[in-house]
Design a protein around this motif. Structure first.
Motif: not given
Ligand code: ADP
Ligand code: MG
Length: 155
Positions: A60-67, A72-85, A107-111
């Motif tokens: 939630t605070f870092t937005i993305v974490k990579e493992y 296969i690598a995992l990119y785990h994202m939480d865009v709770y605090r992000i807006s589409d703009e 929250n980020i349909p355009s992306w």
């Protein structure tokens, strides 16, 4: 349209762990559902299924974490605090060789790429969740078909 019902966090993790066995580099999954529905639990099951040994927590605070410790690598994202703009450059991940899992993707349909497997987790009560999936293209359709006929997960 299939739907799956789970009765514990362990069952949700078993479902997503099974789903992970069908993932290929470049696949993108989105997770929607209210706070506490089970999106992070679901992501943990994906990580386990990919063979990731690191501890997976909500980014939630870092937005993305990579493992990188799994098949296969995992990119785990939480865009709770992000807006589409906002342009925070997440789309660069979609081109890479890992699997991307995005919590709060609504929250980020355009992306978002078009071909994503959209997973919704709905809280029924304390322990029960309804999981539904929708495919946006041929890649995600393949995953959807595989999990729909997998007898390890009941539906
Ligand atoms: P989110 O990421 O959607 O905000 P979390 O995965 O962090 O939600 O939390 C889900 C919470 O719901 C956890 O406390 C988990 O123990 C609980 N829970 C109860 N039953 C289930 C279930 N069937 N599937 C997933 N989580 C469940
Ligand atoms: Mg979460």
């Amino acid at each position: 349209m299939h739907q799956w019902v789970t009765h514990s966090p362990e069952e949700t993790m078993a479902f997503s762990e099974c789903l992970a066995s069908y993932l290929q580099p470049g696949d993108v999954l989105t997770l929607s559902g209210d706070l506490g529905a089970g999106k992070t639990i679901f992501s943990k099951g994906i990580a386990k299924g990919l063979g990731i040994t690191e501890m997976v927590n909500s980014p939630t605070f870092t937005i993305v974490k990579e493992y990188h410790s799994g098949r296969i690598a995992l990119y785990h994202m939480d865009v709770y605090r992000i807006s589409d703009e906002e342009d925070i450059g997440l789309e660069d991940y979609f081109e890479q060789d890992g699997v991307t899992v995005i919590e709060w993707a609504e929250n980020i349909p355009s992306w978002l790429p078009k071909d994503v497997l959209s997973i919704a987790v709905k809280r029924v009560n304390e322990q029960e969740r309804i999981i539904t999936c929708a495919a946006g293209g041929t890649r995600s359709e393949r995953i959807y078909e595989e999990i729909s006929k997998d007898e390890r997960i009941s539906h």
